[in-house]
Design an enzyme around this catalytic site. Structure first.
Site, short mmCIF file in Angstrom:
data_model
loop_
_atom_site.label_atom_id
_atom_site.label_comp_id
_atom_site.label_asym_id
_atom_site.label_seq_id
_atom_site.Cartn_x
_atom_site.Cartn_y
_atom_site.Cartn_z
CD GLN A 204 -19.83 14.53 42.79
OE1 GLN A 204 -20.17 13.85 41.83
NE2 GLN A 204 -18.80 14.19 43.56
CG ASP A 299 -14.44 13.35 44.70
OD1 ASP A 299 -14.49 12.36 43.93
OD2 ASP A 299 -15.33 14.24 44.71
CB CYS A 326 -16.56 8.72 39.53
SG CYS A 326 -14.97 9.19 38.84
#
Length: 368
Positions: A204, A299, A326
């Site tokens: 991240q 993710d 995202c």
């Protein structure tokens, strides 16, 4: 073209105007501003333009503090106060959910970034004529950079001594150091865990938001010592390791070989023994597994989930899914498939990328 009135902002932070009944996108503009523009792109259904002159500026416009904005393209919202950026992102998420028939999903208030500037722990510089910089958005025009307001200050301090004899220079930083050579690694500390990350591996980008996001993942997971958790697109194993002490077992799957090496090192570094990492495609490797996970964490990259992976997740029938995204557009696309078998409980947006239009989201799903 003169006296163009900006009516709204699009999902990329660009101003919207209607010219000759055609929608036109104009970066670095705000609603109620009146501008003179030059058309840079004229397509069948839309146009794009750039501002030549401001006839009237919005009261919400803030003074530009970056010499490269907006040409560089790394930021899109630097002309808005941070509070207005958060309002824009919250409304953007609300609009996207409504547009894709998910308006009944509980949307929590966006979680701000503790750092508004100097938050990025990784950057890829382009090189030209022995200088470092970035290419202007959607062009090959090179912009030499002396410092960037988004980058960790330690990276900015390194710019004068970074190598310029290659096409690109990838740089990563942590709390103490900066690396730019492939064989080196840095350690990121998140709460009471330490994570080794090599230069090409995903981690991240904003260390100040990451612990807030991981705690939300754990909250949505409501882990128990009976849980077997599948962690898809696990990267360097960070989320799986973060929740590992609260569950029976974690299996992480990631196709990046370097990231999986880091993940195995990170399990050892943090004395975690109930986690296993597999290198390979999320969908294909999940299909081979002989287990029934109680929960799945996903993710994925901006492209979201492919059909094979969604089909396998639905066949496994986990009680809970926590989806970290995202890209809001691929998130809602995938949620519209998963909602046939899962209740979408709520979504929490995170401002992982201040001064840009990007929004990170964590979504909780329970099996119906």
């Amino acid at each position: 073209m003169e006296n163009i009135i900006i009516t709204d902002l699009d999902h990329q932070g660009r101003g919207i105007a209607r010219i000759n009944n055609k929608i036109t996108f104009i970066p670095n503009t705000l609603p109620e501003e009146i501008v003179d523009i030059e058309i840079t792109k004229d397509k069948k259904k839309f146009m794009e333009g750039r501002v030549i002159h401001f006839q009237k500026k919005s009261k919400k416009r803030v003074e530009n503090i970056c010499p490269y904005y907006p040409k560089c393209g790394g930021c899109q919202l630097l002309h808005l106060s941070y509070e207005d950026q958060l309002r824009y992102k919250q409304m953007k998420m609300k609009n996207i959910l409504e547009r894709y028939q998910l308006q009944n999903v509980l949307l929590q208030p966006i979680v701000p970034s503790p750092k508004k500037f100097h938050y990025r722990n990784k950057v890829t510089f382009q090189t030209k004529n022995n200088t470092l910089g970035f290419f202007e958005e959607e062009s090959n025009h090179f912009i030499k950079i002396d410092k960037c307001l988004l980058l960790d200050e330690k990276i900015n301090e390194m710019i004068p001594v970074l190598p310029t004899n290659q096409e690109q220079v990838v740089v990563r930083s942590n709390q103490n150091e900066v690396i730019y050579k492939n064989h080196k690694k840095v350690i990121h500390t998140i709460v009471d865990f330490q994570f080794l990350v090599s230069l090409p591996s995903f981690f991240q980008i904003n260390d100040s938001v990451t612990p807030l996001l991981y705690n939300k993942v754990k909250e949505y997971l409501t882990p128990t010592k009976e849980d077997i958790v599948l962690d898809l697109y696990c990267g360097t194993g960070t989320i799986g390791i973060f929740i590992s002490r609260n569950v029976k077992k974690v299996i992480g799957i990631e196709k990046n070989e370097e990231a999986i090496k880091n993940a195995k090192e990170n399990a050892t570094l943090n004395n975690i023994t109930n986690i296993e990492f597999i290198c390979g495609d999320a969908g294909k490797e999940t299909k081979k597994l002989n287990l029934k996970p109680t929960s799945i964490i996903i993710d994925p990259p901006r492209s979201g989930l492919n059909k094979e992976t969604i089909d396998i997740i639905l066949k496994l029938k986990p009680k809970k899914i926590v989806y970290v995204s995202c890209d809001p557009m691929t998130l809602v696309r995938d949620l519209n498939i998963l909602k046939e078998q899962y209740d979408i409980l709520e979504i929490t947006p995170f401002d992982m990328f201040p001064n840009t239009y990007h929004v990170e989201n964590v979504c909780a799903l329970n099996r119906k």
